[in-house]
Scaffold this active site. Structure first.
Site, PDB file in Angstrom:
ATOM      1  N   ALA A   1      15.630  -0.212 -15.852  1.00 40.16           N
ATOM      2  CA  ALA A   1      16.823  -0.854 -15.534  1.00 40.16           C
ATOM      3  C   ALA A   1      16.056  -2.053 -13.909  1.00 40.16           C
ATOM      4  O   ALA A   1      17.253  -3.465 -14.355  1.00 40.16           O
ATOM      5  CB  ALA A   1      18.175   0.148 -15.211  1.00 40.16           C
TER       6      ALA A   1
ATOM      7  N   ASN B   1       0.028   0.521 -21.143  1.00 36.46           N
ATOM      8  CA  ASN B   1      -1.907  -0.094 -20.092  1.00 36.46           C
ATOM      9  C   ASN B   1      -2.399   0.568 -19.946  1.00 36.46           C
ATOM     10  O   ASN B   1      -2.388   2.516 -19.202  1.00 36.46           O
ATOM     11  CB  ASN B   1      -0.916  -0.868 -18.925  1.00 36.46           C
TER      12      ASN B   1
ATOM     13  N   TYR C   1      14.174   2.885 -13.953  1.00 36.90           N
ATOM     14  CA  TYR C   1      12.874   1.816 -14.002  1.00 36.90           C
ATOM     15  C   TYR C   1      13.320   1.085 -14.721  1.00 36.90           C
ATOM     16  O   TYR C   1      12.991  -0.836 -14.280  1.00 36.90           O
ATOM     17  CB  TYR C   1      11.555   3.093 -14.115  1.00 36.90           C
TER      18      TYR C   1
ATOM     19  N   LYS D   1      13.702  -3.160 -13.577  1.00 37.41           N
ATOM     20  CA  LYS D   1      12.701  -4.109 -14.579  1.00 37.41           C
ATOM     21  C   LYS D   1      13.934  -5.130 -15.315  1.00 37.41           C
ATOM     22  O   LYS D   1      12.971  -6.486 -15.176  1.00 37.41           O
ATOM     23  CB  LYS D   1      11.497  -3.631 -14.949  1.00 37.41           C
TER      24      LYS D   1
ATOM     25  N   LEU E   1       0.278  -1.105  -0.135  1.00 33.32           N
ATOM     26  CA  LEU E   1       0.053  -0.217  -0.266  1.00 33.32           C
ATOM     27  C   LEU E   1       0.833   1.191  -0.205  1.00 33.32           C
ATOM     28  O   LEU E   1       1.197   2.392   1.152  1.00 33.32           O
ATOM     29  CB  LEU E   1      -0.615   0.212   1.276  1.00 33.32           C
TER      30      LEU E   1
ATOM     31  N   THR F   1       8.060  -5.409 -18.303  1.00 30.96           N
ATOM     32  CA  THR F   1       7.579  -3.894 -19.609  1.00 30.96           C
ATOM     33  C   THR F   1       8.626  -4.490 -20.792  1.00 30.96           C
ATOM     34  O   THR F   1       9.340  -4.648 -20.421  1.00 30.96           O
ATOM     35  CB  THR F   1       7.857  -3.241 -18.785  1.00 30.96           C
ATOM     36  N   ASP F   2       7.778  -3.746 -22.180  1.00 28.15           N
ATOM     37  CA  ASP F   2       8.563  -3.499 -22.914  1.00 28.15           C
ATOM     38  C   ASP F   2       9.951  -2.464 -22.563  1.00 28.15           C
ATOM     39  O   ASP F   2      10.863  -2.637 -23.577  1.00 28.15           O
ATOM     40  CB  ASP F   2       7.242  -3.654 -24.044  1.00 28.15           C
ATOM     41  N   GLU F   3       9.562  -1.972 -21.401  1.00 18.47           N
ATOM     42  CA  GLU F   3      10.923  -1.099 -21.407  1.00 18.47           C
ATOM     43  C   GLU F   3      11.585  -1.142 -20.370  1.00 18.47           C
ATOM     44  O   GLU F   3      12.967  -0.447 -21.917  1.00 18.47           O
ATOM     45  CB  GLU F   3      10.743  -0.124 -20.343  1.00 18.47           C
TER      46      GLU F   3
ATOM     47  N   THR G   1      13.181  -2.180  -4.756  1.00 22.41           N
ATOM     48  CA  THR G   1      11.227  -3.185  -4.785  1.00 22.41           C
ATOM     49  C   THR G   1      11.458  -3.847  -6.389  1.00 22.41           C
ATOM     50  O   THR G   1      10.914  -4.901  -5.433  1.00 22.41           O
ATOM     51  CB  THR G   1      10.462  -2.214  -4.279  1.00 22.41           C
TER      52      THR G   1
ATOM     53  N   ASN H   1       2.488  10.745 -29.335  1.00 27.33           N
ATOM     54  CA  ASN H   1       2.268  10.903 -27.891  1.00 27.33           C
ATOM     55  C   ASN H   1       1.910  11.656 -28.190  1.00 27.33           C
ATOM     56  O   ASN H   1      -0.116  12.391 -27.563  1.00 27.33           O
ATOM     57  CB  ASN H   1       2.717  11.956 -27.034  1.00 27.33           C
TER      58      ASN H   1
HETATM   59  P1  NAD Z   1       1.331   0.386 -10.327  1.00 26.07           P
HETATM   60  O1  NAD Z   1       2.391   1.064  -9.489  1.00 26.07           O
HETATM   61  O2  NAD Z   1      -0.282   0.956 -10.180  1.00 26.07           O
HETATM   62  O3  NAD Z   1       0.702  -0.550  -8.845  1.00 26.07           O
HETATM   63  C1  NAD Z   1       1.618  -0.700  -7.978  1.00 26.07           C
HETATM   64  C2  NAD Z   1       1.411  -1.603  -6.498  1.00 26.07           C
HETATM   65  O4  NAD Z   1       2.456  -2.611  -6.163  1.00 26.07           O
HETATM   66  C3  NAD Z   1       0.825  -1.171  -5.754  1.00 26.07           C
HETATM   67  O5  NAD Z   1      -0.306  -1.190  -4.842  1.00 26.07           O
HETATM   68  C4  NAD Z   1       1.297  -0.571  -4.380  1.00 26.07           C
HETATM   69  O6  NAD Z   1       1.667  -0.776  -3.409  1.00 26.07           O
HETATM   70  C5  NAD Z   1       2.748  -2.681  -4.268  1.00 26.07           C
HETATM   71  N1  NAD Z   1       3.857  -2.217  -4.361  1.00 26.07           N
HETATM   72  C6  NAD Z   1       5.215  -1.423  -4.655  1.00 26.07           C
HETATM   73  N2  NAD Z   1       6.347  -1.611  -4.022  1.00 26.07           N
HETATM   74  C7  NAD Z   1       5.660  -2.935  -3.237  1.00 26.07           C
HETATM   75  C8  NAD Z   1       6.458  -3.489  -2.014  1.00 26.07           C
HETATM   76  N3  NAD Z   1       7.999  -3.195  -1.867  1.00 26.07           N
HETATM   77  N4  NAD Z   1       5.267  -4.852  -2.001  1.00 26.07           N
HETATM   78  C9  NAD Z   1       4.320  -5.243  -1.447  1.00 26.07           C
HETATM   79  N5  NAD Z   1       3.796  -4.512  -2.567  1.00 26.07           N
HETATM   80  C10 NAD Z   1       4.063  -3.019  -3.389  1.00 26.07           C
HETATM   81  O7  NAD Z   1       1.762  -0.015 -10.970  1.00 26.07           O
HETATM   82  P2  NAD Z   1       1.089  -0.846 -12.316  1.00 26.07           P
HETATM   83  O8  NAD Z   1       0.917   0.059 -13.266  1.00 26.07           O
HETATM   84  O9  NAD Z   1      -0.454  -1.506 -12.035  1.00 26.07           O
HETATM   85  O10 NAD Z   1       1.867  -2.128 -12.856  1.00 26.07           O
HETATM   86  C11 NAD Z   1       2.397  -3.398 -12.018  1.00 26.07           C
HETATM   87  C12 NAD Z   1       3.279  -4.249 -12.368  1.00 26.07           C
HETATM   88  O11 NAD Z   1       3.277  -3.899 -14.233  1.00 26.07           O
HETATM   89  C13 NAD Z   1       4.679  -3.377 -12.237  1.00 26.07           C
HETATM   90  O12 NAD Z   1       5.566  -4.498 -12.120  1.00 26.07           O
HETATM   91  C14 NAD Z   1       4.949  -3.424 -13.846  1.00 26.07           C
HETATM   92  O13 NAD Z   1       6.549  -2.600 -13.875  1.00 26.07           O
HETATM   93  C15 NAD Z   1       4.352  -3.935 -14.901  1.00 26.07           C
HETATM   94  N6  NAD Z   1       3.568  -2.787 -15.911  1.00 26.07           N
HETATM   95  C16 NAD Z   1       3.609  -2.207 -15.918  1.00 26.07           C
HETATM   96  C17 NAD Z   1       2.991  -1.317 -17.066  1.00 26.07           C
HETATM   97  C18 NAD Z   1       2.011  -0.304 -17.371  1.00 26.07           C
HETATM   98  O14 NAD Z   1       1.455   0.263 -18.113  1.00 26.07           O
HETATM   99  N7  NAD Z   1       2.025   0.767 -16.054  1.00 26.07           N
HETATM  100  C19 NAD Z   1       2.679  -1.492 -18.656  1.00 26.07           C
HETATM  101  C20 NAD Z   1       3.575  -2.919 -18.185  1.00 26.07           C
HETATM  102  C21 NAD Z   1       4.333  -3.557 -17.598  1.00 26.07           C
HETATM  103  O1  DAU Z   2       5.476   0.724 -21.900  1.00 28.76           O
HETATM  104  C1  DAU Z   2       5.509   0.307 -20.627  1.00 28.76           C
HETATM  105  C2  DAU Z   2       5.622   1.173 -19.505  1.00 28.76           C
HETATM  106  O2  DAU Z   2       4.385   2.567 -19.888  1.00 28.76           O
HETATM  107  C3  DAU Z   2       5.530   0.798 -17.543  1.00 28.76           C
HETATM  108  O3  DAU Z   2       6.152  -0.222 -18.060  1.00 28.76           O
HETATM  109  C4  DAU Z   2       5.380   1.933 -16.554  1.00 28.76           C
HETATM  110  O4  DAU Z   2       5.000   1.032 -15.539  1.00 28.76           O
HETATM  111  C5  DAU Z   2       4.433   2.874 -17.384  1.00 28.76           C
HETATM  112  O5  DAU Z   2       4.437   3.802 -17.090  1.00 28.76           O
HETATM  113  C6  DAU Z   2       5.024   3.542 -19.124  1.00 28.76           C
HETATM  114  O6  DAU Z   2       5.835   3.675 -18.816  1.00 28.76           O
HETATM  115  P1  DAU Z   2       5.758   5.968 -19.565  1.00 28.76           P
HETATM  116  O7  DAU Z   2       6.785   6.387 -19.345  1.00 28.76           O
HETATM  117  O8  DAU Z   2       5.482   5.170 -21.579  1.00 28.76           O
HETATM  118  O9  DAU Z   2       4.063   5.640 -19.145  1.00 28.76           O
HETATM  119  P2  DAU Z   2       3.434   7.216 -18.881  1.00 28.76           P
HETATM  120  O10 DAU Z   2       1.834   7.309 -18.044  1.00 28.76           O
HETATM  121  O11 DAU Z   2       4.571   8.313 -17.973  1.00 28.76           O
HETATM  122  O12 DAU Z   2       4.284   8.095 -20.370  1.00 28.76           O
HETATM  123  C7  DAU Z   2       3.752   8.178 -21.562  1.00 28.76           C
HETATM  124  C8  DAU Z   2       4.526   9.089 -22.542  1.00 28.76           C
HETATM  125  O13 DAU Z   2       4.063  10.321 -22.455  1.00 28.76           O
HETATM  126  C9  DAU Z   2       5.866   8.999 -22.598  1.00 28.76           C
HETATM  127  O14 DAU Z   2       6.341   8.852 -23.972  1.00 28.76           O
HETATM  128  C10 DAU Z   2       6.421  10.421 -21.686  1.00 28.76           C
HETATM  129  C11 DAU Z   2       4.906  11.611 -22.096  1.00 28.76           C
HETATM  130  N1  DAU Z   2       4.616  11.999 -20.910  1.00 28.76           N
HETATM  131  C12 DAU Z   2       4.258  11.797 -19.396  1.00 28.76           C
HETATM  132  C13 DAU Z   2       3.574  12.360 -18.472  1.00 28.76           C
HETATM  133  C14 DAU Z   2       3.412  11.856 -17.131  1.00 28.76           C
HETATM  134  C15 DAU Z   2       3.958  13.120 -21.070  1.00 28.76           C
HETATM  135  O15 DAU Z   2       4.432  13.636 -22.819  1.00 28.76           O
HETATM  136  N2  DAU Z   2       3.816  14.421 -20.058  1.00 28.76           N
HETATM  137  C16 DAU Z   2       3.482  14.075 -19.150  1.00 28.76           C
HETATM  138  O16 DAU Z   2       2.968  14.290 -17.923  1.00 28.76           O
END
Ligand code: NAD
Ligand code: DAU
Length: 372
Positions: A180, A208, A178, A182, A39, A137-139, A104, A277
């Protein structure tokens, strides 16, 4: 009640995790789903209100990097499957505070692996019937080139902004703290498979979007700012490209890979849905303006170009053919439909946004579970 399986889902109170927990709790009533979440600011149990009283659901507040607690959890709940979503997930935060990400994402994942290994090795059946599935992640693949800045039509992907895609064999080349962290966690997961024979799986997904995403990421941040007539900070020239997938489609892919994926394998997950974007931002504006009864284009003036993100990856685009060909998965929603659904959710759930942006929900959890 005796459960068929005990599945530990970490990070289940976060954005993607909450959709995965809901899917598993409702689809598998004969399995116990244990949601372990620290949390942090990104974890919100309000995301799971509708399933919190289900008999096969349990929540445990805790840190994946706490080895004692993880050992205890594996023993107490007879865990036989893990889906690891717990992570620090925001690139901009990782640039300011890389240590939290290493702690983490790297140490946490390693701790979870070690607790699973120790516990499972002690059981008579060993690793048989076990699963350790790590969500990535694809990153980690780095950045693709923008060879077609105006976009070209492609049979496979619709509009494409370059000639190549990330596949499961693309070499890792992370650029942000981030990615690195992952990448490092993915390597540890594969090392536990190759060294100890642990039954692991990894998937790498694209960006997502959908309900429950913390309004620091592009789509929910911009929806919220438009609602409040606040500037929309576009990094650089807004030319970076991301490949967007509706969160419930990701949750379905996770379910499929967990149950039917080949142990030791990697699966790419993506929607063949590349957006520049700035084009995406204009589409968000159009959708929010229409749904809030504003003049078309009213909010275009909020676009503000700001200093670029350091190390900003130019383009991500995922080839998810393996998942389609081997396991039959494909995205169910067109992007326009998914974005409208998402905007409607944020407009209908302004209390949720207000709660997470004011931090009120954290104070509530502190009272319920104690300070972190
Ligand atoms: P998020 O930041 O919304 O949620 C992360 C959750 O992990 C939170 O509920 C947080 O409380 C919990 N958490 C953080 N540190 C913790 C710890 N030390 N122990 C236990 N719980 C902990 O993240 P998300 O966007 O839902 O991403 C979930 C996973 O999917 C991540 O591994 C992320 O790298 C991966 N991912 C995300 C995206 C995206 O677009 N959001 C895309 C590809 C992969
Ligand atoms: O590709 C998967 C990843 O996508 C996940 O692993 C990450 O957890 C998730 O956060 C996401 O990373 P991005 O950096 O791509 O997402 P973000 O929404 O932060 O940014 C999307 C794009 O928009 C990126 O090119 C940066 C740009 N951006 C983002 C923000 C927050 C802006 O131009 N302005 C902004 O304020």
């Amino acid at each position: 009640m005796n459960f068929k399986h005990n599945i530990l889902i970490t990070g289940g109170a976060g954005f993607i995790g909450s959709h995965v927990v809901r899917l598993f709790v409702t689809k598998y009533p004969d399995c116990r789903i244990i949601n372990l979440d620290k949390l942090t600011y990104a974890g919100n149990l309000a995301n799971l209100k509708d399933v919190e009283n289900c008999p096969n659901y349990r929540f445990v507040k805790g840190d994946i990097a706490d080895l004692g607690l993880m050992r205890q959890l594996f023993a107490d709940f007879c865990i036989d499957g893990v889906i690891n979503l717990a992570a620090e997930s925001h690139v901009d935060r990782s640039i300011k505070d890389p240590f939290t990400f290493a702690r983490t994402n790297v140490m946490g994942t390693l701790t979870l692996l070690q607790a699973a290994k120790e516990t499972w090795e002690k059981r008579a059946e060993g690793f048989a019937g076990k699963r350790f599935y790590h969500i990535s992640t694809d990153e980690v693949y780095g950045a693709l080139r923008l060879t077609h800045p105006e976009g070209i039509r492609s049979e496979l992907t619709g509009t494409a902004y370059g000639d190549d895609l990330f596949t499961e064999t693309t070499a890792y080349s992370p650029h942000s703290p981030y990615s690195a962290s992952k990448a490092s966690s993915d390597h540890f997961v594969r090392a536990y498979h190759d060294t100890y024979g642990m039954p692991t799986l990894v998937s790498n997904c694209s960006n997502n979007y959908g309900p429950n995403q913390f309004p620091e990421k592009l789509i929910p941040l911009f929806i919220n700012n438009i609602c409040h007539d606040k500037p929309l900070p576009v990094y650089g020239r807004g030319e970076n490209v991301r490949d967007w997938l509706y969160v419930e489609d990701h949750a379905r892919a996770i379910d499929l890979i967990y149950h039917e994926g080949n142990v030791g394998d990697t699966y790419n997950i993506g929607g063949f849905n590349e957006w520049k974007n700035i084009d995406l931002v204009k589409m968000i504006i159009k959708t929010v303006d229409r749904l809030t009864g504003k003049e078309p284009g009213h909010s275009l003036g909020l676009i503000t170009y700001v200093t670029d993100r350091p190390g900003h990856d130019m383009r991500y685009a995922i080839d998810s053919s393996k998942l389609k060909n081997e396991l039959g998965w494909q995205p169910s929603l067109q992007f326009e439909e998914g974005l409208e659904k998402t905007v409607r959710w944020y407009l209908d759930n302004r209390d949720w946004v207000e709660n997470v942006t004011s931090g009120d929900y954290l104070r509530y959890y502190d009272e319920m579970y104690g300070n972190r």
